[in-house]
Design a protein around this motif. Structure first.
Motif, PDB file in Angstrom:
ATOM      1  N   GLN A 107       0.842  -1.195   0.000  1.00 16.16           N
ATOM      2  CA  GLN A 107       0.000   0.000   0.000  1.00 16.16           C
ATOM      3  C   GLN A 107       0.877   1.245   0.000  1.00 16.16           C
ATOM      4  O   GLN A 107       1.930   1.277   0.644  1.00 16.16           O
ATOM      5  N   ASP A 108       0.413   2.278  -0.682  1.00 13.64           N
ATOM      6  CA  ASP A 108       1.201   3.511  -0.782  1.00 13.64           C
ATOM      7  C   ASP A 108       1.473   4.139   0.581  1.00 13.64           C
ATOM      8  O   ASP A 108       2.531   4.728   0.796  1.00 13.64           O
ATOM      9  N   GLN A 109       0.526   4.013   1.505  1.00 14.40           N
ATOM     10  CA  GLN A 109       0.742   4.632   2.812  1.00 14.40           C
ATOM     11  C   GLN A 109       1.879   3.961   3.575  1.00 14.40           C
ATOM     12  O   GLN A 109       2.544   4.587   4.400  1.00 14.40           O
ATOM     13  N   LEU A 110       2.149   2.678   3.278  1.00 16.93           N
ATOM     14  CA  LEU A 110       3.296   2.019   3.905  1.00 16.93           C
ATOM     15  C   LEU A 110       4.603   2.497   3.286  1.00 16.93           C
ATOM     16  O   LEU A 110       5.623   2.572   3.970  1.00 16.93           O
ATOM     17  N   ASP A 112       5.062   5.487   2.326  1.00 17.45           N
ATOM     18  CA  ASP A 112       5.269   6.765   3.018  1.00 17.45           C
ATOM     19  C   ASP A 112       5.944   6.557   4.367  1.00 17.45           C
ATOM     20  O   ASP A 112       6.801   7.351   4.778  1.00 17.45           O
ATOM     21  N   ILE A 113       5.559   5.492   5.068  1.00 14.46           N
ATOM     22  CA  ILE A 113       6.179   5.209   6.370  1.00 14.46           C
ATOM     23  C   ILE A 113       7.659   4.893   6.190  1.00 14.46           C
ATOM     24  O   ILE A 113       8.513   5.384   6.940  1.00 14.46           O
ATOM     25  N   GLU A 116       9.562   7.958   5.598  1.00 13.86           N
ATOM     26  CA  GLU A 116       9.675   8.696   6.857  1.00 13.86           C
ATOM     27  C   GLU A 116      10.762   8.100   7.747  1.00 13.86           C
ATOM     28  O   GLU A 116      11.542   8.841   8.375  1.00 13.86           O
ATOM     29  N   LYS A 157       9.404   7.309  -4.989  1.00 12.02           N
ATOM     30  CA  LYS A 157       9.002   8.325  -4.016  1.00 12.02           C
ATOM     31  C   LYS A 157      10.199   9.174  -3.574  1.00 12.02           C
ATOM     32  O   LYS A 157      10.097  10.403  -3.443  1.00 12.02           O
ATOM     33  N   HIS A 229       3.010   3.233  13.721  1.00  7.50           N
ATOM     34  CA  HIS A 229       2.756   4.456  12.948  1.00  7.50           C
ATOM     35  C   HIS A 229       1.257   4.598  12.678  1.00  7.50           C
ATOM     36  O   HIS A 229       0.573   3.612  12.378  1.00  7.50           O
ATOM     37  N   ALA A 231      -0.370   5.526  10.186  1.00  7.82           N
ATOM     38  CA  ALA A 231      -0.803   5.077   8.860  1.00  7.82           C
ATOM     39  C   ALA A 231      -1.029   3.572   8.818  1.00  7.82           C
ATOM     40  O   ALA A 231      -1.940   3.095   8.137  1.00  7.82           O
ATOM     41  N   ALA A 235      -4.412   1.380   8.206  1.00 10.02           N
ATOM     42  CA  ALA A 235      -4.478   0.270   7.248  1.00 10.02           C
ATOM     43  C   ALA A 235      -5.057  -0.980   7.904  1.00 10.02           C
ATOM     44  O   ALA A 235      -5.828  -1.723   7.284  1.00 10.02           O
TER      45      ALA A 235
END
Length: 256
Positions: A107-110, A112-113, A116, A157, A229, A231, A235
């Motif tokens: 998933q895209d939100q992972l 992002d993590i 980060e 990214k 996190h 996010a 999820a």
């Protein structure tokens, strides 16, 4: 609607900090889910077991159980161990409907993590930085495809030239092989990004290896695991709600 239960299945660990971290993450999700019957269980090592968790939910009146794997990717636990336990439970409780949900997946939100976590260690990420993404590894071909997909998404990214991959078990190249290869190709720091949800033995073994290399004059930086996190809590909540909704249609897991 018949009484709904949720069974969260985490991996289990001999490291108390890992079990605590997993429980805290799941509890963050549980607080935001309006389902009264929810239990946390473990595949191995830690307690309660999957069987014990199902017993608890049934004893509290659950007639439908959404089974949520607290796993990042689909591998042996998802395809073999958890279904095996559900088959046993279905024999014991033939009138209970079980729905097996999906792991978190790619998933895209992972992504992002992960970005980060890298920025926590390296504020400025240059295009030629050397990054090693490390997965747990499994004998399932899907695992390699997922890790390589995650590496590609993370590369785009961060806008870097490349991201190497390595594995802690089953697949090649192994973590140490991939790390030594990178160190032989550069004099710059190498950033190691673990694609692991919680801390534990694997994080400890990686840190031990990296500490040894750094004492020999190398510069290897280990990022934090994904952890609790917000996010990934979000999820996990999404997976719970998807699985609970399947429990009211034809997709519930009833065994064979």
């Amino acid at each position: 609607m018949e009484r709904q239960g949720v069974l969260y299945i985490s991996h289990g660990s001999r490291v108390p900090e890992a079990t605590k971290e997993a429980m805290e993450c799941i509890q963050l999700a549980m607080k935001k889910i309006d389902i009264p019957l929810q239990e946390i269980v473990y595949i191995e090592i830690s307690k309660p077991s999957i069987e014990e968790g199902i017993e608890l939910l049934v004893s509290q009146g659950a007639l439908r159980i959404a089974v949520v794997p607290v796993l990042l990717l689909s591998a042996g636990h998802y395809y073999k161990d958890i279904p095996y336990e559900l088959e046993k439970a279905k024999e014991r409780f033939p009138n209970i409907y079980f729905c097996l949900g999906k792991p978190i997946g790619v998933q895209d939100q992972l992504i992002d993590i992960l970005a980060e976590r890298i920025h926590e260690k390296q504020t400025t990420v240059s295009p030629d930085i050397r990054i090693l993404l490390v997965g747990r590894g499994s004998r399932n071909d899907e695992t390699r495809r997922d890790i390589e997909s995650i590496a590609d998404k993370l590369k785009r990214k961060l806008q870097v030239q490349s991201i190497d991959t390595g594995y802690l078990a089953a697949l090649e190249p192994r973590f140490e092989q991939a790390l030594h290869k990178l160190l032989s190709e550069t004099n710059s720091p190498v950033i190691v990004v673990p694609y692991l949800w919680f801390t534990g033995i694997l994080m400890q073994s990686m840190q031990k290896k990296i500490d040894s290399l750094n004492s020999d004059g190398k510069e290897v930086i280990l990022c934090r695991q994904i952890g609790n996190h917000p996010a990934i809590v979000a999820a996990l909540i999404n997976r719970v709600m998807e699985t609970a909704e399947f429990n009211v249609n034809e997709y519930f897991y009833q065994g064979v």
